[in-house]
Design an enzyme around this catalytic site. Structure first.
Site: not given
Lengths: 117, 433
Positions: B118, B223, B226, B249, B391
């Site tokens: 991202h 990261d 997700q 999220k 993104c």
């Protein structure tokens, strides 16, 4: 009301003035990086009058139909007349209501035209 | 908890009866209990945290601190003080680029990231490299949507990563090519756990171990935006140094992000923002900063949001992350099968085919229909999907695709939602053909 009205779909599937001109007096291209749309535009001016116009490139149904309708309208108009065209004109030309994200698609061909004036 | 009746916990379905929400990768819907917790703060103890010598401020402070403990437990951190609250994953990663990156990366050093990131885990590192003359290197993806790390086309069976039931892309377990990218000069490896476009679950534990074998001083930054909402993540078991994720999220409020880091590393880093609550003593000529995490939490935080994140974690735990993951695998497999059989040759799905290596994300291109038109026509039937480059423009450039269509799934999605998506896509065909 769906924005995919008959007139939009007709111009999307059979775009008028699609392609390039052999010897344009001016040419340009514009893009919308967020959706990857690109429109190229070629014009021939005789004096102050726009005599020929063609557009090319990739785009969604709205931007393609908008380019098709706009180029149809433009032929024979003067530079001054074309400079006056704005967002409201494009909305009227398409005859549909567009949200804040899709209005950008409709305005892309106008942006190209204005760069050529 | 049974997932069957779960939709009644999400009030948005009462307001939009026919909503088919397939964009949880962008943000998740919120259960009633999370919304109520946020309202509770504003109605019952809406005072600032830490400083008030009165009961409602003490209540707010205690709820805020409790969230830090719950988050620490949830990801198996060493202690609550390793949890820093930020605004978002994006801010957590920018904090690292500033407070860690500017401390340890010098001219001639290297930073490694991947093409599937991202923008928020790509641009901060790219810009740091431009700024200080370090080298920014990018790991590519192969045709199957895996990180291109393996010289040998190994057919090794997928092996479980960590303590969870998550199997990551262990095809890459050889990781030979990592040696060509990571060197002794590489100070930072910043990569995503789960790609927000391809859905690929990277073999994080294996990559971190292999990277540290090449260079024991490398900082591995993950990261996990997700990953955290969808599967068990044990930060210590992963063997990484920093993990960033977002509340919104994972059923929590927007405006709250988390940065986990090893405590000694957090201590060594520069502060990020200067101001209230991060300061021990201030004199005209110098300032003494507080210890982490407060060192990184200048200014009044999103108190209600942080407190309600605790409720989101509680909700997720009551379901069980293994149940969440199994549900998503099932629905993802169903979606892949149905899309490919209904639109043979018309629809191309990106990323790994094997749902063992894939989160609940299905990104695709559909004939020559423009993704914006697809989204618009689906919206006419209240089907929410995401289109564009998500993104992740470098990834789309590398795949030579302008834009894609993405459907993503979470606990409240059903096979019925997938079927409605397929019906919607048939309508797209009918209109645009």
């Amino acid at each position: 009301m769906s924005i995919y009205q008959e007139i939009i779909l007709e111009h999307y599937k059979n775009p008028r003035n699609f392609g390039t001109l052999k010897s344009p007096s001016k040419k340009t291209s514009v893009s919308n990086p967020s959706c990857g749309d690109k429109i190229g535009m070629d014009v021939v001016f005789t004096g102050k009058k726009l005599m020929e116009i063609k557009f090319s490139g990739q785009g969604c149904a709205i931007s393609r139909a908008a380019a098709s309708l706009l180029t149809e309208y433009c032929k024979g108009k003067t530079n001054e007349e074309l400079q006056k065209l704005d967002k409201e004109f494009m909305i009227k030309l398409l005859g549909i209501e567009l949200g804040p994200n899709r209005i950008k698609c409709a305005l892309l061909p106008l942006e190209a035209l204005h760069k050529l004036l | 908890m049974n997932l069957k009746n779960i939709r009644k916990d999400f009030p948005i379905f009462r307001h939009h009866n026919a909503l088919v929400y397939l964009d949880s990768t962008a943000t998740s819907l919120k259960p009633q209990s999370v919304i109520e917790k946020e309202v509770e703060y504003y109605e019952q103890y809406s005072a600032n945290v830490f400083r008030g010598i009165y009961k409602i401020s003490e209540r707010a402070t205690s709820e805020y601190k409790k969230t830090r403990e719950i988050v620490a437990q949830f990801i198996n951190a060493n202690k609550p003080e390793e949890i820093v609250f930020t605004r978002s994953t994006t801010e957590s990663l920018n904090l690292l680029a500033y407070s860690l990156g500017r401390k340890i990366v010098n001219e001639g050093d290297e930073i490694v990231s991947t093409i599937m990131e991202h923008h928020s885990n790509f641009v901060p590192w790219q810009q740091l490299a431009i700024e200080n003359g370090s080298t920014f290197k990018v790991i590519n993806v192969n045709n199957d949507g895996y990180l291109d790390l393996d010289n040998l086309k190994s057919q090794m069976p997928a092996s479980p990563a960590g303590r969870s039931n998550i199997k990551s892309a262990a095809k890459n377990s050889n990781l030979e090519k990592l040696k060509q990218v990571i060197t002794r000069k590489t100070k930072i490896l910043a990569l995503t756990y789960v790609s927000n476009v391809l859905g690929t679950i990277n073999p994080m534990k294996e990559i971190a171990a292999a990277a540290k074998k090449i260079n024991p001083n490398i900082m591995v930054i993950v990261d996990a935006a997700q990953a955290l909402p969808h599967m068990k993540v044990d930060v210590r078991d992963l063997g990484v140094d920093f993990v960033a994720f977002s509340s919104h999220k994972m059923l929590g409020p927007t405006g709250v992000g988390v940065l986990w880091g090893k405590y000694n590393l957090l201590q060594e880093m520069f502060p990020f923002n200067y101001g209230g609550e991060m300061i021990q003593e201030v004199y005209v000529d110098r300032t003494v900063f507080k210890e982490p995490p407060l060192k990184f939490e200048a200014g009044t935080p999103h108190i209600a949001g942080v407190i309600a994140l605790k409720e989101a974690i509680h909700y997720l735990r009551s379901i069980g992350l293994d149940v969440v993951r199994r549900h998503e695998m099932e629905i993802t497999q169903y979606a892949i099968n149905l899309l490919l059989s209904e639109f043979k040759g018309q629809l191309r799905i990106l990323g790994p085919r094997d749902v063992d290596h894939r989160g609940g994300i299905v990104t695709f291109t559909f004939a020559n229909y423009h993704p914006h038109d697809v989204a618009q026509i689906l919206d006419e039937d209240n089907i929410c999907i995401r289109v564009g480059h998500h993104c992740a423009m470098p990834l789309h450039e590398s795949l030579r695709i302008n834009a894609t269509v993405r459907a993503s799934f979470y606990i409240y999605n059903t096979k019925d939602d997938v079927e409605k998506l397929v019906e919607g896509l048939k309508k797209v065909q009918k209109i645009l053909r």
